[in-house]
Design a protein around this motif. Structure first.
Motif, mmCIF file in Angstrom:
data_model
loop_
_atom_site.group_PDB
_atom_site.id
_atom_site.type_symbol
_atom_site.label_atom_id
_atom_site.label_comp_id
_atom_site.label_asym_id
_atom_site.label_seq_id
_atom_site.Cartn_x
_atom_site.Cartn_y
_atom_site.Cartn_z
ATOM 1 N N LYS A 220 0.891 -0.642 -4.174
ATOM 2 C CA LYS A 220 -0.063 -1.078 -5.192
ATOM 3 C C LYS A 220 -1.193 -1.917 -4.601
ATOM 4 O O LYS A 220 -2.259 -2.048 -5.215
ATOM 5 C CB LYS A 220 0.653 -1.886 -6.281
ATOM 6 C CG LYS A 220 1.651 -1.066 -7.100
ATOM 7 C CD LYS A 220 2.339 -1.940 -8.131
ATOM 8 C CE LYS A 220 3.348 -1.130 -8.936
ATOM 9 N NZ LYS A 220 4.057 -1.972 -9.950
ATOM 10 N N VAL A 221 -0.956 -2.471 -3.403
ATOM 11 C CA VAL A 221 -1.978 -3.341 -2.794
ATOM 12 C C VAL A 221 -2.542 -2.776 -1.485
ATOM 13 O O VAL A 221 -3.405 -3.394 -0.872
ATOM 14 C CB VAL A 221 -1.422 -4.762 -2.535
ATOM 15 C CG1 VAL A 221 -1.040 -5.421 -3.851
ATOM 16 C CG2 VAL A 221 -0.237 -4.734 -1.580
ATOM 17 N N ILE A 222 -2.047 -1.613 -1.058
ATOM 18 C CA ILE A 222 -2.577 -0.974 0.150
ATOM 19 C C ILE A 222 -3.451 0.214 -0.270
ATOM 20 O O ILE A 222 -2.930 1.260 -0.643
ATOM 21 C CB ILE A 222 -1.449 -0.473 1.083
ATOM 22 C CG1 ILE A 222 -0.511 -1.617 1.463
ATOM 23 C CG2 ILE A 222 -2.045 0.163 2.347
ATOM 24 C CD1 ILE A 222 0.695 -1.181 2.280
ATOM 25 N N PRO A 223 -4.766 0.079 -0.229
ATOM 26 C CA PRO A 223 -5.653 1.162 -0.656
ATOM 27 C C PRO A 223 -5.410 2.483 0.060
ATOM 28 O O PRO A 223 -5.584 3.552 -0.533
ATOM 29 C CB PRO A 223 -7.053 0.613 -0.337
ATOM 30 C CG PRO A 223 -6.904 -0.871 -0.453
ATOM 31 C CD PRO A 223 -5.533 -1.147 0.095
ATOM 32 N N MET A 224 -5.004 2.435 1.336
ATOM 33 C CA MET A 224 -4.770 3.665 2.077
ATOM 34 C C MET A 224 -3.439 4.317 1.721
ATOM 35 O O MET A 224 -3.119 5.412 2.204
ATOM 36 C CB MET A 224 -4.860 3.410 3.584
ATOM 37 C CG MET A 224 -6.268 3.081 4.048
ATOM 38 S SD MET A 224 -6.431 2.895 5.852
ATOM 39 C CE MET A 224 -6.239 4.590 6.381
#
Length: 263
Positions: A220-224
């Protein structure tokens, strides 16, 4: 197969905790970039296994295996730090690059539940040993000229990770150590920088990456939308330790897959 670019050609590099994970990936990339590389670990069997793998890489690149050396080093022990530096200089004639990667995290849970002994071990290994190793290497880095020190911190320095709060505190301390040493070492021609990896898939991070609930939370917090690979840390490390970053010191490079972070 050829060298990746030869950006560290002729350099001598020492990398702590470099028989697995991020440290090994950095050692492998430094070797490919032309550096003579000294790896280390607390256990001889780990050193031997990593050297065997690196020799195969060297063979593929037509690099002499004599460009590699491995030593047992518990960074928390003064005598081991002395041997690591002295043996490197004795074998290769100098020292240009120091990568301080060794870290421990013996406690898991709320930070206020961490006992004094565990907290001391975390700070002694992750922060104090890094500082003392720099002091040990300083005369040789000054003599070589244009030296470089790289601390390996973590996204946890900026974004507290559940269950490893004390570890995160130690990694935040490395940011301050980077700034202070960079200011003082600049007059010696030595650059000091820091690499802050995100959540990388290693044995060390298995409690996070191997947990389904934790994986769902972090995605949820890692865009990749993925965890990092250790080899992806080699390039940023080479940049910071090479002449490509000749006007960069006191900085921390984030390699986190896009996790938003700030102090």
């Amino acid at each position: 197969m050829a060298l990746s670019g030869g950006r560290l050609l002729g350099k001598v590099s020492v990398i702590t905790a470099s028989t697995d994970g991020i440290g090994f990936a950095i050692a492998k990339r430094f070797l490919k970039e032309g550096s003579k590389v000294v790896i280390s670990s607390r256990k001889q069997q780990n050193v031997d296994s990593a050297l065997e793998k690196l020799v195969k890489v060297a063979d593929e690149l037509n690099i002499p295996p004599t460009n590699l050396h491995g030593l047992v080093c518990h960074v928390g022990k003064s005598e081991d730090r002395v041997i690591l530096v002295d043996e490197t200089v004795k074998k290769f004639g100098g020292l240009n690059i120091l990568v301080s990667n060794a870290a421990v995290s013996p406690a898991f849970g709320n930070i206020y539940d961490v006992d004094e002994k565990a907290f001391d071990k975390i700070m002694d290994t992750n922060v104090q040993a890094s500082f003392l190793l720099c002091k040990e290497a300083l005369p040789h880095l000054r003599k070589a000229g244009n030296g470089s020190i790289l601390f390996v911190s973590s996204i946890g320095a900026y974004l507290p990770l559940p269950g490893v709060g004390a570890y995160c505190v130690s990694k935040t301390a490395l940011l301050g150590l980077t700034k202070n040493l960079a200011t003082e070492f600049a007059r010696f021609g030595i650059r000091v920088n820091c690499l802050a990896p995100g959540i990388i898939k290693t044995k060390f991070s298995e409690p996070l990456t191997g947990n389904e609930a934790a994986t769902e939370l972090y995605m949820k917090v890692i865009p990749m939308q993925r965890f990092g690979d250790p080899d992806e840390m080699g390039g940023p490390a080479v940049f910071l330790c090479s002449d490509d970053a000749s006007y960069v010191t006191g900085e921390t490079l984030m390699a986190t897959g896009g996790i938003n972070s700030r102090l």
